[in-house]
Design an enzyme around this catalytic site. Sequence first.
Site, mmCIF file in Angstrom:
data_model
loop_
_atom_site.group_PDB
_atom_site.id
_atom_site.type_symbol
_atom_site.label_atom_id
_atom_site.label_comp_id
_atom_site.label_asym_id
_atom_site.label_seq_id
_atom_site.Cartn_x
_atom_site.Cartn_y
_atom_site.Cartn_z
ATOM 1 C CB CYS A 111 5.056 -49.708 30.940
ATOM 2 S SG CYS A 111 4.161 -48.362 30.444
ATOM 3 C CG HIS A 259 1.785 -52.082 33.187
ATOM 4 N ND1 HIS A 259 1.764 -50.805 33.643
ATOM 5 C CD2 HIS A 259 1.719 -51.610 31.906
ATOM 6 C CE1 HIS A 259 1.614 -49.784 32.892
ATOM 7 N NE2 HIS A 259 1.673 -50.484 31.753
ATOM 8 C CG ASN A 289 -0.474 -47.122 31.493
ATOM 9 O OD1 ASN A 289 0.387 -47.134 32.080
ATOM 10 N ND2 ASN A 289 -0.760 -47.602 30.127
#
Length: 332
Positions: A111, A259, A289
């Site tokens: 990520c 993020h 996400n």
Amino acid sequence: MSIRIMGTGSALPGRVVENRELEGMVDTSDEWIRERTGIGSRHVSTGETVASLAAEACGRALADAGRQAEEVELILAATCSPEEAAPCVACRIQSEIGAGNAVAFDVNAACAGFLFALHTAWAYVEAGIYRNALIAGSEVLSKLVDWEDRATCILFGDGAGAVVLEWRDEGDAGILSSYMENSDDTERTLWCDSAFTARTVPFDAEQGLPEADAACDPYMRMAGQAVFKFATAAMVRCTEEALARAQLSVDDVALFAPHQANERIIRYAAKKMDLPLERFQIIIDHVGNVSGASALIALNEALCEGKLKQGDVACMAGFGGGLTAGACVFRI
Ligand code: UT7
């Protein structure tokens, strides 16, 4: 001189999956998902690939920057969900957009991948090796998610974001600092056993091949609370470190585009840094996400919504499997 973000773009699959649809698949509820994560819906690929989404986002970023694909000198793709081991996603982007003069390769830092790719591109341009770079973050995590595991399947979505970086001789806009860090994850709080290389070969197979293959769990697994704890601390620590390196404080930042792993992580970080939530671009409600693409999509949406004007300072932060984390500060 400066190394400036000249354009941004994003791309999302056409299929939208609402929380209510997941209620029929696992033991969950729209209420639980919204309350614990801030997610209302996410986009899921039904044919779009990591490369096709990335190429679409890159095309938009180039158009936004007013640049042609043939002018691109470096393409970096950040992904942890490529459909194939080779060619890499960056090579796929290169041929799909017609960037025949570019050097292209992938970066995998889960990520935080977009930040590690941005940092790498920044270093190449700063060193004078390339004058510009096209950076994409693209994920189709829906293919790595176990759709029977409610702890993970409600969280992730698919999509891509991209930015164009370019060396400029004058002006003070551009990247002011970038910071990356890694911490140990031998406890395996966030992992996905490889679908590509976890096969035994005839030389090491004491047990039969079918059993060995069956032992490989192809899905992404996560110890949610442990990752949550790491994520909240990492987001604050990396943001403060990147700002210190730019000799700025949180008060100098017009907008944070972090993020988007869980809205509660963003809320916690905002509180910890004593900042109002309005200073954060939050997109998790409609995209979930999107791992290595999240912050790039957030930045693109903020710019499209006119939330950043010329001269404003913005900050992106990321954290993920590895464990990886980082942040970057830049002037628009
Ligand atoms: O992007 C990479 C980094 N990833 C992250 O940063 C993700 C970080 N972690 C998280 O966002 C959260 O930990 C989750 C969203 C994954 C889970 O939320 P949580 O508040 O930490 O829930 P939990 O794991 O503590 O579970 C609380 C309860 C449990 O039930 P019991 O044991 O209290 O009866 C779970 O079984 O909620 C249950 N639960 C669910 N219930 C309904 C877990 N998932 C679900 C679900 N629907 N989808």
